[in-house]
Design a protein around this motif. Structure first.
Motif, mmCIF file in Angstrom:
data_model
loop_
_atom_site.group_PDB
_atom_site.id
_atom_site.type_symbol
_atom_site.label_atom_id
_atom_site.label_comp_id
_atom_site.label_asym_id
_atom_site.label_seq_id
_atom_site.Cartn_x
_atom_site.Cartn_y
_atom_site.Cartn_z
ATOM 1 N N ILE A 48 4.853 -50.862 13.661
ATOM 2 C CA ILE A 48 3.258 -49.797 14.064
ATOM 3 C C ILE A 48 4.178 -48.595 13.470
ATOM 4 O O ILE A 48 4.516 -48.687 13.053
ATOM 5 C CB ILE A 48 3.792 -49.427 15.399
ATOM 6 N N GLU A 49 2.826 -48.005 12.806
ATOM 7 C CA GLU A 49 3.163 -46.899 12.177
ATOM 8 C C GLU A 49 2.697 -45.489 13.159
ATOM 9 O O GLU A 49 1.777 -45.489 12.788
ATOM 10 C CB GLU A 49 2.819 -46.434 11.077
ATOM 11 N N ASP A 50 3.750 -44.849 13.113
ATOM 12 C CA ASP A 50 3.482 -43.146 14.068
ATOM 13 C C ASP A 50 2.164 -42.501 12.802
ATOM 14 O O ASP A 50 2.796 -42.055 12.034
ATOM 15 C CB ASP A 50 4.284 -42.877 14.722
ATOM 16 N N ALA A 51 1.358 -41.799 13.448
ATOM 17 C CA ALA A 51 -0.043 -41.675 12.545
ATOM 18 C C ALA A 51 0.653 -40.000 11.933
ATOM 19 O O ALA A 51 -0.077 -39.552 10.795
ATOM 20 C CB ALA A 51 -1.301 -40.701 13.008
ATOM 21 N N THR A 61 3.855 -38.790 11.729
ATOM 22 C CA THR A 61 5.579 -38.669 11.354
ATOM 23 C C THR A 61 5.432 -40.199 10.202
ATOM 24 O O THR A 61 6.368 -39.882 9.619
ATOM 25 C CB THR A 61 6.237 -38.927 12.605
ATOM 26 N N GLY A 62 5.005 -41.539 10.252
ATOM 27 C CA GLY A 62 4.899 -42.153 9.683
ATOM 28 C C GLY A 62 6.720 -43.208 9.504
ATOM 29 O O GLY A 62 6.422 -43.931 9.219
ATOM 30 N N LEU A 63 6.758 -43.156 11.395
ATOM 31 C CA LEU A 63 7.980 -43.384 11.280
ATOM 32 C C LEU A 63 6.800 -44.799 11.783
ATOM 33 O O LEU A 63 6.187 -45.041 12.482
ATOM 34 C CB LEU A 63 8.513 -42.799 12.401
ATOM 35 N N ARG A 64 7.973 -45.709 11.515
ATOM 36 C CA ARG A 64 7.662 -47.694 11.665
ATOM 37 C C ARG A 64 8.608 -47.742 12.582
ATOM 38 O O ARG A 64 10.101 -47.827 12.351
ATOM 39 C CB ARG A 64 7.947 -48.253 10.061
ATOM 40 N N GLU A 65 7.587 -49.062 13.494
ATOM 41 C CA GLU A 65 8.569 -49.825 14.693
ATOM 42 C C GLU A 65 8.175 -51.022 14.682
ATOM 43 O O GLU A 65 6.930 -51.474 14.334
ATOM 44 C CB GLU A 65 8.458 -49.646 16.249
ATOM 45 N N GLU A 116 -2.650 -47.946 15.007
ATOM 46 C CA GLU A 116 -1.268 -48.366 14.609
ATOM 47 C C GLU A 116 -0.785 -49.013 14.450
ATOM 48 O O GLU A 116 0.450 -49.123 13.592
ATOM 49 C CB GLU A 116 -0.578 -47.794 16.164
ATOM 50 N N HIS A 117 -1.802 -50.079 14.450
ATOM 51 C CA HIS A 117 -0.950 -51.866 13.934
ATOM 52 C C HIS A 117 -1.028 -51.860 12.158
ATOM 53 O O HIS A 117 -2.504 -51.874 11.703
ATOM 54 C CB HIS A 117 -2.325 -52.442 14.273
ATOM 55 N N ARG A 118 0.216 -51.929 11.607
ATOM 56 C CA ARG A 118 0.360 -52.276 10.695
ATOM 57 C C ARG A 118 0.368 -53.601 9.737
ATOM 58 O O ARG A 118 -0.523 -54.616 8.939
ATOM 59 C CB ARG A 118 1.403 -51.792 8.927
ATOM 60 N N TYR A 119 0.481 -54.886 11.105
ATOM 61 C CA TYR A 119 0.664 -56.043 11.403
ATOM 62 C C TYR A 119 0.902 -56.132 13.199
ATOM 63 O O TYR A 119 0.933 -55.728 13.593
ATOM 64 C CB TYR A 119 1.836 -56.301 10.349
#
Length: 390
Positions: free
Chosen positions: A315-318, A320-324, A346-349
């Motif tokens: 997941i990427e915060d729209a 800030t670009g922070l990823r989890e 938010e899902h990149r995968y």
């Protein structure tokens, strides 16, 4: 189940290939703590392979009754660029084994990567259905770590353990919670059993440096939290004021190239409506979550790895670009809780599947890089992110 018995043990260790062993000395196991004994080894050299022998005998008796061998490699010093590989997972339920002969296919798959260390983010075993007493809780640890795959893996891979709700009492539990469903077993007993069953230092929240390019933070999400049912606001906390201050101060003081927060529960989300056991939903610990997310976003080259979710995602915060990165559970049989066709912005995968996350910190053509990969239980790569020093 094999009950514990009185006796004494020692740990012998040496640099691989050397002749002389160092020894901890004999220590009696503790019948009040499930006949366990923890040893602290000091004076180890950095970036060094060690052999390990655990020996046991009757108290003051001879000969030695049993021997267990193992190995580990120590961390590189903070000023040394080094290739470091670690893996992390969550959600390990005894009924959901998938390996022939008992255990989980994931563990041999991780061994193929030759990891420097491993992190279990919590839900190591599930008390909810069977741990009605202190004795049964201890029995659960014994049967889980006697499984062939688990036993062989932890004999040769240094491991850090974190606890979550199912390792402490029951689903979504907190310190003041009383569960009639759990019989005689209590939250305080769950806290104590965790400390006796896994290696742990002075605190269940800690940070560890692995070379110049990697530092990880493992946080405690159960011991200090407010009741989940409390109204959200500035006073509601999952981490507690002391741990939160420690985390932010130590992150800001770190000069590691890449910094990784490992959390037993999600920090970013999104999640199903009605869930209040996380930092992401409005009726949960959202206020504190906003504080943590704002801090993380202010830090360069920092990511979040989380457990708890029974599926994998990035997941990427729209803003800030922070990823989890959610690790996913140990086995496919334990994967559930979302739908693969419910892909949010938010899902990149996204993948409802078992497996693990593996992280590699290394220099590529002299440039520090952090590779984050999701694997399935057979060790096949499902997704890859490569982050370069910013």
């Amino acid at each position: 189940a094999v009950p514990g018995s009185s006796g004494e043990a020692r740990v012998r260790y040496r640099i691989s290939g050397e002749n002389d062993w160092r020894s901890s000395g004999w220590a009696v196991v503790d019948p009040e703590q499930d006949f366990t004994r923890q040893f602290s080894l000091s004076g180890l050299e950095a970036s060094t392979d060690y052999e390990l022998r655990v020996e046991a005998r009757q108290i003051g008796g001879e000969p030695i009754g049993s021997v267990l061998s193992g190995r580990f490699r120590t961390a590189p010093p903070p000023d040394e660029p080094a290739r470091v590989v670690f893996a992390a997972t969550t959600g390990q339920a005894y009924p959901d084994q998938d390996a022939p002969g008992g255990g989980y296919k994931m563990y041999p798959a991780i061994l193929e990567l030759e990891p420097d260390f491993f992190v279990h983010t919590g839900d190591i075993l599930y008390y909810d259905q069977w741990a009605k007493t202190l004795e049964l809780a201890r029995w659960g640890w014994a049967r889980m770590f006697s499984l062939p795959t688990n036993f062989e893996f932890h004999r040769v891979v240094p491991s850090y353990f974190m606890k979550d709700d199912h390792d402490t009492l029951s689903n979504d539990s907190w310190p003041s919670m009383v569960s009639e469903f759990m019989g005689e077993f209590t939250f305080a007993q769950g806290q104590a059993v965790f400390l006796e069953q896994v290696p742990m230092g002075a605190s269940t929240y800690r940070t560890v440096r692995w070379g110049q390019d990697l530092q990880i933070w493992m946080v405690e999400n159960r011991d200090f939290r407010s009741a989940n049912t409390d109204p959200d606001g500035p006073e509601k906390t999952m981490w507690g004021a002391e741990q939160k201050a420690w985390f932010m101060n130590s992150v800001e003081a770190s000069d590691a190239t890449f910094r990784v927060l490992i959390s037993p529960t999600p920090v970013l989300g999104p999640y199903n409506e009605g869930e209040i056991d996380n930092h992401t939903n409005r009726d949960g610990f959202y206020h504190e979550g906003e504080e943590i997310r704002e801090f993380l976003a202010s830090q360069d080259n920092m990511i979040v790895i989380c457990g708890d979710r029974h599926y994998q995602y990035v997941i990427e915060d729209a803003e800030t670009g922070l990823r989890e990165y959610a690790t996913g559970p140990v086995s496919d049989a334990h994967a559930r809780g979302w739908r693969n066709d419910d892909v949010r912005p938010e899902h990149r995968y996204l993948n409802v599947v078992g497996g693990f996350v593996a992280v590699t910190a290394e220099r590529r053509d002299g440039t520090p890089t952090l590779q984050v990969r999701h694997y399935n239980v057979d060790g096949e790569i499902l997704n890859e992110d490569i982050r370069v020093l910013q």
